[in-house]
Design a protein around this motif. Structure first.
Motif, PDB file in Angstrom:
ATOM      1  N   LEU A 182       0.826  -1.197   0.000  1.00 31.94           N
ATOM      2  CA  LEU A 182       0.000   0.000   0.000  1.00 31.94           C
ATOM      3  C   LEU A 182       0.871   1.263   0.000  1.00 31.94           C
ATOM      4  CD1 LEU A 182      -3.012   0.236  -0.101  1.00 31.94           C
ATOM      5  CD2 LEU A 182      -3.033   0.549   2.376  1.00 31.94           C
ATOM      6  N   PHE A 221       0.949   4.347  -2.630  1.00 30.39           N
ATOM      7  CA  PHE A 221       0.830   5.755  -2.228  1.00 30.39           C
ATOM      8  C   PHE A 221       2.032   6.547  -2.691  1.00 30.39           C
ATOM      9  CE2 PHE A 221      -2.346   4.628   1.184  1.00 30.39           C
ATOM     10  CZ  PHE A 221      -3.370   5.276   0.541  1.00 30.39           C
ATOM     11  N   LEU A 224       1.569   7.379  -6.305  1.00 28.00           N
ATOM     12  CA  LEU A 224       0.517   8.391  -6.489  1.00 28.00           C
ATOM     13  C   LEU A 224       0.991   9.774  -6.051  1.00 28.00           C
ATOM     14  CD1 LEU A 224      -2.778   6.603  -5.398  1.00 28.00           C
ATOM     15  CD2 LEU A 224      -2.168   7.410  -7.660  1.00 28.00           C
ATOM     16  N   PHE A 225       1.671   9.822  -4.898  1.00 32.35           N
ATOM     17  CA  PHE A 225       2.085  11.118  -4.368  1.00 32.35           C
ATOM     18  C   PHE A 225       3.200  11.729  -5.210  1.00 32.35           C
ATOM     19  CE2 PHE A 225       0.536   9.858   0.140  1.00 32.35           C
ATOM     20  CZ  PHE A 225      -0.766  10.074  -0.274  1.00 32.35           C
ATOM     21  N   ALA A 271       1.563  13.215  -8.068  1.00 29.74           N
ATOM     22  CA  ALA A 271       0.893  14.471  -7.691  1.00 29.74           C
ATOM     23  C   ALA A 271       1.909  15.598  -7.576  1.00 29.74           C
ATOM     24  CB  ALA A 271       0.139  14.284  -6.381  1.00 29.74           C
ATOM     25  N   PHE A 303       3.336  16.566 -11.165  1.00 23.26           N
ATOM     26  CA  PHE A 303       2.387  17.306 -12.000  1.00 23.26           C
ATOM     27  C   PHE A 303       2.066  18.674 -11.399  1.00 23.26           C
ATOM     28  CE2 PHE A 303       1.323  12.978 -13.644  1.00 23.26           C
ATOM     29  CZ  PHE A 303       1.829  13.221 -14.905  1.00 23.26           C
ATOM     30  N   MET A 346       2.414  22.133 -13.308  1.00 29.31           N
ATOM     31  CA  MET A 346       1.305  23.096 -13.244  1.00 29.31           C
ATOM     32  C   MET A 346       1.834  24.475 -12.840  1.00 29.31           C
ATOM     33  SD  MET A 346      -1.924  22.874 -10.676  1.00 29.31           S
ATOM     34  CE  MET A 346      -1.074  23.241  -9.157  1.00 29.31           C
ATOM     35  N   GLN A 375       3.706  26.138 -15.712  1.00 28.51           N
ATOM     36  CA  GLN A 375       2.824  26.720 -16.724  1.00 28.51           C
ATOM     37  C   GLN A 375       2.215  28.018 -16.218  1.00 28.51           C
ATOM     38  OE1 GLN A 375       2.200  25.437 -19.950  1.00 28.51           O
ATOM     39  NE2 GLN A 375       1.273  27.461 -20.141  1.00 28.51           N
ATOM     40  N   LEU A 376       1.765  27.995 -14.966  1.00 27.98           N
ATOM     41  CA  LEU A 376       1.121  29.191 -14.413  1.00 27.98           C
ATOM     42  C   LEU A 376       2.105  30.345 -14.318  1.00 27.98           C
ATOM     43  CD1 LEU A 376      -1.170  27.682 -11.651  1.00 27.98           C
ATOM     44  CD2 LEU A 376      -1.856  28.808 -13.753  1.00 27.98           C
ATOM     45  N   ASN A 423       2.582  31.800 -17.712  1.00 20.59           N
ATOM     46  CA  ASN A 423       1.460  32.685 -18.040  1.00 20.59           C
ATOM     47  C   ASN A 423       1.613  34.021 -17.333  1.00 20.59           C
ATOM     48  OD1 ASN A 423       0.352  30.710 -19.526  1.00 20.59           O
ATOM     49  ND2 ASN A 423      -1.364  30.284 -18.177  1.00 20.59           N
ATOM     50  N   MET A 443      -3.233   0.668   8.675  1.00 19.01           N
ATOM     51  CA  MET A 443      -4.297   1.498   8.101  1.00 19.01           C
ATOM     52  C   MET A 443      -5.440   0.595   7.637  1.00 19.01           C
ATOM     53  SD  MET A 443      -4.015   4.455   5.243  1.00 19.01           S
ATOM     54  CE  MET A 443      -2.248   4.397   5.287  1.00 19.01           C
ATOM     55  N   ALA A 483      -7.626   3.504   3.463  1.00 17.58           N
ATOM     56  CA  ALA A 483      -6.695   3.436   2.333  1.00 17.58           C
ATOM     57  C   ALA A 483      -7.436   3.690   1.033  1.00 17.58           C
ATOM     58  CB  ALA A 483      -6.012   2.080   2.300  1.00 17.58           C
ATOM     59  N   LEU A 509      -8.278   7.305   0.645  1.00 18.17           N
ATOM     60  CA  LEU A 509      -7.078   8.093   0.385  1.00 18.17           C
ATOM     61  C   LEU A 509      -6.657   7.964  -1.080  1.00 18.17           C
ATOM     62  CD1 LEU A 509      -5.470   9.963   2.000  1.00 18.17           C
ATOM     63  CD2 LEU A 509      -3.957   8.133   2.692  1.00 18.17           C
ATOM     64  N   ILE A 510      -6.729   6.744  -1.593  1.00 19.65           N
ATOM     65  CA  ILE A 510      -6.367   6.523  -3.001  1.00 19.65           C
ATOM     66  C   ILE A 510      -7.307   7.335  -3.900  1.00 19.65           C
ATOM     67  CG2 ILE A 510      -6.332   4.815  -4.865  1.00 19.65           C
ATOM     68  CD1 ILE A 510      -5.418   2.779  -2.769  1.00 19.65           C
ATOM     69  N   THR A 516      -6.492  11.002  -3.739  1.00 21.76           N
ATOM     70  CA  THR A 516      -5.281  11.332  -4.480  1.00 21.76           C
ATOM     71  C   THR A 516      -5.559  11.376  -5.972  1.00 21.76           C
ATOM     72  OG1 THR A 516      -4.209   9.957  -2.827  1.00 21.76           O
ATOM     73  CG2 THR A 516      -2.830  10.836  -4.565  1.00 21.76           C
ATOM     74  N   LEU A 517      -6.381  10.415  -6.432  1.00 18.09           N
ATOM     75  CA  LEU A 517      -6.722  10.411  -7.860  1.00 18.09           C
ATOM     76  C   LEU A 517      -7.489  11.672  -8.227  1.00 18.09           C
ATOM     77  CD1 LEU A 517      -7.644   6.659  -8.438  1.00 18.09           C
ATOM     78  CD2 LEU A 517      -5.605   7.891  -9.161  1.00 18.09           C
ATOM     79  N   VAL A 547      -7.282  14.574  -6.753  1.00 21.70           N
ATOM     80  CA  VAL A 547      -6.313  15.686  -6.769  1.00 21.70           C
ATOM     81  C   VAL A 547      -5.527  15.676  -8.076  1.00 21.70           C
ATOM     82  CG1 VAL A 547      -4.218  16.570  -5.705  1.00 21.70           C
ATOM     83  CG2 VAL A 547      -6.125  15.869  -4.277  1.00 21.70           C
ATOM     84  N   LEU A 548      -5.105  14.473  -8.490  1.00 18.35           N
ATOM     85  CA  LEU A 548      -4.370  14.367  -9.755  1.00 18.35           C
ATOM     86  C   LEU A 548      -5.215  14.879 -10.913  1.00 18.35           C
ATOM     87  CD1 LEU A 548      -2.440  10.989  -9.566  1.00 18.35           C
ATOM     88  CD2 LEU A 548      -1.501  13.251  -9.991  1.00 18.35           C
ATOM     89  N   ILE A 572      -5.277  18.569 -10.843  1.00 16.56           N
ATOM     90  CA  ILE A 572      -4.007  19.142 -11.307  1.00 16.56           C
ATOM     91  C   ILE A 572      -3.958  19.138 -12.823  1.00 16.56           C
ATOM     92  CG2 ILE A 572      -1.514  18.783 -11.389  1.00 16.56           C
ATOM     93  CD1 ILE A 572      -1.720  17.688  -8.537  1.00 16.56           C
ATOM     94  N   PHE A 573      -4.394  18.010 -13.429  1.00 19.07           N
ATOM     95  CA  PHE A 573      -4.419  17.950 -14.895  1.00 19.07           C
ATOM     96  C   PHE A 573      -5.320  19.040 -15.463  1.00 19.07           C
ATOM     97  CE2 PHE A 573      -2.945  13.421 -14.662  1.00 19.07           C
ATOM     98  CZ  PHE A 573      -1.777  13.662 -15.339  1.00 19.07           C
ATOM     99  N   VAL A 604      -6.050  21.924 -14.156  1.00 15.70           N
ATOM    100  CA  VAL A 604      -5.417  23.246 -14.043  1.00 15.70           C
ATOM    101  C   VAL A 604      -4.319  23.404 -15.090  1.00 15.70           C
ATOM    102  CG1 VAL A 604      -4.085  24.777 -12.562  1.00 15.70           C
ATOM    103  CG2 VAL A 604      -5.967  23.479 -11.613  1.00 15.70           C
ATOM    104  N   ILE A 605      -3.539  22.330 -15.310  1.00 15.26           N
ATOM    105  CA  ILE A 605      -2.484  22.409 -16.338  1.00 15.26           C
ATOM    106  C   ILE A 605      -3.115  22.700 -17.699  1.00 15.26           C
ATOM    107  CG2 ILE A 605      -0.742  21.107 -17.611  1.00 15.26           C
ATOM    108  CD1 ILE A 605      -0.110  19.606 -15.068  1.00 15.26           C
ATOM    109  N   ALA A 617      -4.326  26.269 -17.844  1.00 16.12           N
ATOM    110  CA  ALA A 617      -3.219  27.218 -17.919  1.00 16.12           C
ATOM    111  C   ALA A 617      -2.621  27.223 -19.322  1.00 16.12           C
ATOM    112  CB  ALA A 617      -2.154  26.859 -16.897  1.00 16.12           C
ATOM    113  N   ARG A 618      -2.510  26.028 -19.930  1.00 11.61           N
ATOM    114  CA  ARG A 618      -1.978  25.968 -21.301  1.00 11.61           C
ATOM    115  C   ARG A 618      -2.891  26.721 -22.251  1.00 11.61           C
ATOM    116  NH1 ARG A 618       2.087  22.210 -22.417  1.00 11.61           N
ATOM    117  NH2 ARG A 618       1.613  22.576 -24.599  1.00 11.61           N
ATOM    118  N   ILE A 659      -4.846  29.159 -21.562  1.00 12.26           N
ATOM    119  CA  ILE A 659      -4.681  30.603 -21.359  1.00 12.26           C
ATOM    120  C   ILE A 659      -3.455  31.090 -22.115  1.00 12.26           C
ATOM    121  CG2 ILE A 659      -4.146  32.392 -19.666  1.00 12.26           C
ATOM    122  CD1 ILE A 659      -5.836  30.842 -17.682  1.00 12.26           C
TER     123      ILE A 659
END
Lengths: 175, 207
Positions: free
Chosen positions: A142, A146, A149-150, A153, A156, A160, A163-164, A167, B1, B6, B9-10, B13-14, B16-17, B20-21, B23-24, B27-28, B30
């Motif tokens: 696990l 994580f 994934l982190f 995150a 990226f 991000m 890019q910002l 701009n 945990m 768990a 949390l997974i 996180t996905l 959030v990812l 983020i994509f 926002v990217i 931003a591109r 823009i």
């Protein structure tokens, strides 16, 4: 203060990725990096060329050393030092009012700005966290998931931010 | 945990990812828009008198019969003010929106504002004047005026400087367009298209 190993792993891997990527463009376009370095007007001219050769490989070494537990301490320290050094170089040129030079951060030219300075300081403090003692606990499947994934995150988020801030410079240029 | 923790949390996180994509990507976009988008200005048409041409011998009676001097004619020249001719029509909705703007602009930029309109019933125009509070401005109902400047679409604006020379003209749809005409006069560029060509943003178009 003890830090959970997962945090250390995530920070170390993300920073290692960052250093590898930045070293890649510095090695593949060495002449350009040389010009960028010269534009900072900090090193004496005779030192620019050797520094442009050494710096990228130093970055590669830092990236690799951060990946292994035994060398992580040294790697983190050198990484923080490098980042702080870059920040200082940018700060000096910002202070001189030469913000229009290319920061040499990546493939797309980007002018210096306070944002970049802030970015480097955040990254440097991340690298310094690697120096903190790490608690020991068994890491399972696990944790690996994580970690992946982190790290994704973090990476990226970084692009991000890139890019910002690009701009941002575009927008402020026009005014 | 625990497994439930768990799993959440997974999932988070996905999410959030994914954000983020997003926002990217934004931003591109823009960044791309920023390079693609040129500022908008009044659309210039090539018909009618050329820019810089002196407008002479033009005195047309307004709706009440009082003659209005336009360009380098009689009183208009001695007044020493630029003139903004705004062609409107009681039946044009955008004109309605633009009239108050033109009035406030005439005041702040110190230009004398003249309204022009072509034919139609006199009392619809009189009602329009009352409704839009245009009593203090000359209002000309004349086919000749529109034909002289070859006005095709409304609302159309023509700006004549204090020496009586035509400085800019064009179809105006918004406050920005209207202001761009006055800015054009002050900055020395004929139009936004002219600016882009002169500054090298745009290649000269074969016309």
């Amino acid at each position: 203060m003890m830090i959970d190993p997962l945090i250390t792993i995530v920070i170390a891997t993300s920073l290692a990725l960052l250093f590898l990527l930045s070293a890649r463009h510095k090695i593949s376009a060495r002449r350009r990096f040389e010009a960028q370095l010269a534009a900072y007007r900090i090193l004496p001219e005779s030192l620019v060329s050797p520094a442009a050769r050494v710096l990228p490989w130093l970055e590669v070494a830092v990236a690799i050393s951060m990946l292994f537990a035994t060398t992580r301490l040294v790697g983190g320290l050198v990484a923080a030092l490098l980042l702080a050094m870059y920040a200082l170089a940018m700060g000096i040129n910002l202070h001189r009012g030469r913000s229009q030079i290319d920061c040499g951060c990546g493939d797309t030219p980007q002018a210096l700005s306070g944002l970049l300075l802030l970015r480097n300081l955040v990254l440097a403090s991340g690298a310094l966290l690697l120096v903190a003692p790490v608690a020991t606990r068994p890491l399972g499947m696990l944790d690996m998931l994580f970690a992946i994934l982190f790290v994704a995150a973090c990476s990226f988020s970084y692009s991000m931010f890139e890019q910002l801030s690009r701009n941002h410079t575009l927008l402020t240029d026009k005014e | 945990m625990s497994n439930a923790l768990a799993a959440t949390l997974i999932l988070l996180t996905l999410v959030v990812l994914a954000l983020i994509f997003a926002v990217i990507a934004l931003a591109r976009q823009i960044g791309i828009l920023h390079t693609r988008l040129s500022p908008a200005g009044a659309l210039m048409t090539t018909a009618g008198p050329k820019l810089g041409e002196k407008i002479t011998n033009m005195s047309i009676p307004d709706i009440h019969g009082t003659p209005v001097d336009i360009g380098a004619t009689g009183n208009a020249l001695s007044a020493g003010k630029s003139q903004l001719l705004l062609f409107v029509s009681p039946s044009c909705p955008i004109c309605k929106e633009l009239v108050p703007t033109a009035k406030s602009m005439a005041q702040s930029d110190n230009v004398s504002l003249i309204f022009g309109s072509d034919g139609g019933q006199a009392d619809t125009h009189l009602k329009y004047i009352e409704k839009m509070n245009l009593q203090n401005y000359p209002y000309i109902v004349s086919l000749e005026l529109g034909m002289r400047f070859e006005v095709g679409k409304l609302p159309y604006a023509v700006l004549i400087d204090e020496t009586g020379a035509l400085r800019s003209k064009g179809l105006v749809n918004s406050r920005e367009h209207l202001e761009s005409l006055v800015t054009a006069m002050q900055s020395g560029y004929d139009s936004i298209q002219d600016y882009l060509v002169k500054e090298g943003h745009l290649e000269e178009q074969a016309s």
